[in-house]
Design a protein around this motif. Structure first.
Motif, PDB file in Angstrom:
ATOM      1  N   GLY A   1       5.239  -6.208  58.359  1.00 17.20           N
ATOM      2  CA  GLY A   1       3.916  -6.075  57.770  1.00 17.20           C
ATOM      3  C   GLY A   1       2.913  -5.638  58.812  1.00 17.20           C
ATOM      4  N   PRO A   2       1.650  -5.582  58.449  1.00 17.40           N
ATOM      5  CA  PRO A   2       0.612  -5.207  59.421  1.00 17.40           C
ATOM      6  C   PRO A   2       0.431  -6.306  60.455  1.00 17.40           C
ATOM      7  N   THR A   3      -0.174  -5.959  61.590  1.00 18.10           N
ATOM      8  CA  THR A   3      -0.441  -6.987  62.599  1.00 18.10           C
ATOM      9  C   THR A   3      -1.440  -8.012  62.068  1.00 18.10           C
ATOM     10  N   ARG A   4      -2.262  -7.621  61.101  1.00 10.03           N
ATOM     11  CA  ARG A   4      -3.187  -8.564  60.445  1.00 10.03           C
ATOM     12  C   ARG A   4      -2.380  -9.337  59.402  1.00 10.03           C
ATOM     13  N   MET A   5      -1.732 -10.377  59.866  1.00  8.95           N
ATOM     14  CA  MET A   5      -0.751 -11.099  59.047  1.00  8.95           C
ATOM     15  C   MET A   5      -0.993 -12.596  59.144  1.00  8.95           C
ATOM     16  N   ASP A   6      -0.667 -13.313  58.088  1.00 11.10           N
ATOM     17  CA  ASP A   6      -0.684 -14.782  58.119  1.00 11.10           C
ATOM     18  C   ASP A   6       0.572 -15.236  58.859  1.00 11.10           C
ATOM     19  N   TYR A   7       0.482 -15.312  60.188  1.00 10.08           N
ATOM     20  CA  TYR A   7       1.666 -15.616  60.988  1.00 10.08           C
ATOM     21  C   TYR A   7       2.250 -17.000  60.702  1.00 10.08           C
ATOM     22  N   PRO A   8       1.456 -18.065  60.651  1.00 10.00           N
ATOM     23  CA  PRO A   8       2.063 -19.385  60.377  1.00 10.00           C
ATOM     24  C   PRO A   8       2.797 -19.425  59.039  1.00 10.00           C
ATOM     25  N   GLY A   9       2.161 -18.891  57.983  1.00  8.36           N
ATOM     26  CA  GLY A   9       2.792 -18.909  56.665  1.00  8.36           C
ATOM     27  C   GLY A   9       4.028 -18.029  56.607  1.00  8.36           C
ATOM     28  N   THR A  10       3.955 -16.855  57.226  1.00  7.19           N
ATOM     29  CA  THR A  10       5.094 -15.936  57.228  1.00  7.19           C
ATOM     30  C   THR A  10       6.262 -16.525  57.998  1.00  7.19           C
ATOM     31  N   MET A  11       5.983 -17.116  59.152  1.00  9.29           N
ATOM     32  CA  MET A  11       7.048 -17.725  59.960  1.00  9.29           C
ATOM     33  C   MET A  11       7.717 -18.860  59.202  1.00  9.29           C
TER      34      MET A  11
ATOM     35  N   LEU B   1       7.072 -14.348  48.720  1.00 12.44           N
ATOM     36  CA  LEU B   1       6.440 -15.436  49.468  1.00 12.44           C
ATOM     37  C   LEU B   1       5.448 -14.924  50.505  1.00 12.44           C
ATOM     38  N   THR B   2       5.776 -13.801  51.145  1.00 13.49           N
ATOM     39  CA  THR B   2       4.957 -13.306  52.258  1.00 13.49           C
ATOM     40  C   THR B   2       4.048 -12.146  51.894  1.00 13.49           C
ATOM     41  N   GLN B   3       4.325 -11.508  50.736  1.00 21.60           N
ATOM     42  CA  GLN B   3       3.586 -10.300  50.347  1.00 21.60           C
ATOM     43  C   GLN B   3       3.734  -9.211  51.405  1.00 21.60           C
ATOM     44  N   GLN B   4       4.922  -9.153  52.023  1.00 14.31           N
ATOM     45  CA  GLN B   4       5.232  -8.128  53.013  1.00 14.31           C
ATOM     46  C   GLN B   4       6.557  -7.467  52.636  1.00 14.31           C
ATOM     47  N   VAL B   5       7.025  -6.568  53.477  1.00 15.36           N
ATOM     48  CA  VAL B   5       8.349  -5.974  53.279  1.00 15.36           C
ATOM     49  C   VAL B   5       9.391  -6.942  53.824  1.00 15.36           C
ATOM     50  N   ALA B   6      10.388  -7.262  53.025  1.00 13.01           N
ATOM     51  CA  ALA B   6      11.442  -8.183  53.451  1.00 13.01           C
ATOM     52  C   ALA B   6      12.728  -7.414  53.738  1.00 13.01           C
TER      53      ALA B   6
ATOM     54  N   SER C   1       6.937 -29.496  49.384  1.00 10.96           N
ATOM     55  CA  SER C   1       8.165 -29.882  48.670  1.00 10.96           C
ATOM     56  C   SER C   1       8.416 -29.015  47.448  1.00 10.96           C
ATOM     57  N   PRO C   2       7.388 -28.728  46.620  1.00 12.61           N
ATOM     58  CA  PRO C   2       7.626 -27.832  45.472  1.00 12.61           C
ATOM     59  C   PRO C   2       8.089 -26.436  45.906  1.00 12.61           C
ATOM     60  N   GLU C   3       7.517 -25.916  47.012  1.00 18.06           N
ATOM     61  CA  GLU C   3       7.943 -24.600  47.507  1.00 18.06           C
ATOM     62  C   GLU C   3       9.409 -24.639  47.930  1.00 18.06           C
ATOM     63  N   ARG C   4       9.796 -25.684  48.634  1.00 16.27           N
ATOM     64  CA  ARG C   4      11.187 -25.792  49.091  1.00 16.27           C
ATOM     65  C   ARG C   4      12.148 -25.920  47.911  1.00 16.27           C
ATOM     66  N   ARG C   5      11.766 -26.714  46.925  1.00 19.03           N
ATOM     67  CA  ARG C   5      12.626 -26.879  45.741  1.00 19.03           C
ATOM     68  C   ARG C   5      12.761 -25.560  44.985  1.00 19.03           C
ATOM     69  N   ALA C   6      11.659 -24.823  44.886  1.00 26.89           N
ATOM     70  CA  ALA C   6      11.695 -23.542  44.176  1.00 26.89           C
ATOM     71  C   ALA C   6      12.607 -22.549  44.882  1.00 26.89           C
ATOM     72  N   ILE C   7      12.532 -22.510  46.220  1.00 27.51           N
ATOM     73  CA  ILE C   7      13.401 -21.611  46.994  1.00 27.51           C
ATOM     74  C   ILE C   7      14.864 -21.975  46.769  1.00 27.51           C
ATOM     75  N   HIS C   8      15.167 -23.257  46.880  1.00 30.86           N
ATOM     76  CA  HIS C   8      16.553 -23.701  46.740  1.00 30.86           C
ATOM     77  C   HIS C   8      17.089 -23.393  45.351  1.00 30.86           C
ATOM     78  N   ALA C   9      16.296 -23.668  44.323  1.00 32.76           N
ATOM     79  CA  ALA C   9      16.744 -23.426  42.947  1.00 32.76           C
ATOM     80  C   ALA C   9      16.973 -21.941  42.701  1.00 32.76           C
ATOM     81  N   PHE C  10      16.093 -21.111  43.237  1.00 31.25           N
ATOM     82  CA  PHE C  10      16.204 -19.664  43.020  1.00 31.25           C
ATOM     83  C   PHE C  10      17.450 -19.104  43.694  1.00 31.25           C
ATOM     84  N   LEU C  11      17.712 -19.535  44.926  1.00 32.98           N
ATOM     85  CA  LEU C  11      18.869 -19.005  45.662  1.00 32.98           C
ATOM     86  C   LEU C  11      20.174 -19.635  45.193  1.00 32.98           C
TER      87      LEU C  11
END
Length: 341
Positions: free
Chosen positions: A314-324, A118-123, A88-98
């Motif tokens: 990003g690299p194939t060595r990625m946190d897929y659940p978190g990134t998705m 959020l992902t530490q990858q290229v967006a 919930s804090p992550e969702r609120r932070a995203i909404h407030a920022f955007l």
């Protein structure tokens, strides 16, 4: 009782988790000590041998441990039953920022910066495609008596400004007539339909305005055509350089490919569904220079209409659940914000 296939998938899941976290090959002893697999080391070694035979894990020549292959990551991603929700804090932070964005450009810049953080990858975020937009308003502003500025505003918040040199003087009354005619012909129409309507206006204009109307309509038609080189914003490229070891001999070509917007837009081409998240891993990416990367992408939009794509590279060595989860959440909020503008 857990069957052999489910047990081996748990071993694969543990190898993926450890390798993503440590960037070190994973051995059977580590798996038994750190994961509650409920079986002996011998069973884990046998399971690892089967996974290696199936091409899901591999043994680097420098280590007795194993690492996931592209196929192993694919199996892992395909068997994720659901994307873990953000807190919930992550969702609120995203909404407030955007929500604090001032206009469409600001929404795009904030989205790409947030996704990279959020992902530490290229967006990568694609601007709303003009073909999916409708005209909200056309403003005609007098710069000089012989020069006008046309301002085209779409329902997605995109604003295009173009200058028109008339070659003749146009009075305030005629400027007002021109504004009324253009809005009557374009407002509420998809851009392709608006372009068709605009192309007919010079023939319908009174003789004294026909030449000026022809120039104005010519500029508007150019504005209504897609401009691929203006359609995306990219951020967080520096994140790749933190993981140079993940791109043996290929980081430079990845960075060069990211500079080619056409390549990146092709990566997002599959993300036309705002309901799901698409994951392309390694060799699944058509562009050869991107085959050492994974691309997680989705569409964003409102009211069932997909306006554009966004994702991370990003690299194939990625946190897929978190990134998705991050990609899906940011896309959802961008769609909501654009729908409210």
């Amino acid at each position: 009782m857990v069957n052999a296939d489910e047990r081996r998938f748990e071993v694969l899941r543990a190898i993926v988790a450890d390798y993503v976290s440590t960037n070190e090959p994973v051995g059977s002893k580590t798996l038994v000590e750190q994961h509650n697999l409920g079986v002996s080391s011998a069973t884990v070694r046998n399971d690892m041998a089967v996974l290696e035979e199936e091409g899901l894990i591999a043994q680097p020549h420098t280590s007795a441990g194993r690492i996931p292959t592209d196929q192993g990551y694919r199996t892992f991603v395909d068997r994720l039953h659901e994307i873990k929700p953000l807190t919930s804090p992550e969702r609120r932070a995203i909404h407030a920022f955007l929500e604090g964005a001032l206009d469409l450009d600001d929404v795009m810049r904030r989205s790409v910066r947030l996704l990279a953080q959020l992902t530490q990858q290229v967006a990568v975020v694609q601007y709303p495609t003009l073909t999916q937009s409708t005209v909200r308003h056309v403003e005609v502003v007098t710069i000089t008596p012989a020069r006008l500025m046309l301002v085209l505003i779409t329902d997605t918040g995109r604003v295009d400004q173009r200058m028109v040199d008339l070659g003749d003087v146009l009075g305030d009354e005629d400027v007002s007539r021109l504004r009324t005619v253009l809005n009557s012909a374009m407002v509420g129409k998809r851009l392709a339909d608006a372009s068709a309507s605009v192309s007919e206006l010079p023939e319908e204009a009174p003789p004294e305005l026909r030449e000026i109307m022809t120039k104005v309509c010519g500029v508007l038609i150019e504005t209504l055509v897609e401009h691929p080189d203006e359609r995306m914003v990219l951020g967080g490229t520096h994140n790749l350089t933190r993981n140079v070891a993940d791109f043996p001999g290929s980081l430079r070509q990845v960075l060069e490919a990211l500079e080619e917007q056409v390549v990146v837009l092709r990566l997002l081409a599959a993300a036309r569904d705002s309901e799901g998240v698409t994951v392309r891993i390694g060799m699944e990416n058509e562009a050869e220079e991107m085959q050492s990367t994974s691309v997680v992408s989705t569409g964003y939009g409102s009211h069932g209409t997909v306006l554009g794509g966004m994702g991370v590279v990003g690299p194939t060595r990625m946190d897929y659940p978190g990134t998705m989860a991050a990609v899906r959440a940011v896309a959802s909020y961008v769609g909501e914000i654009l729908a409210g503008r």
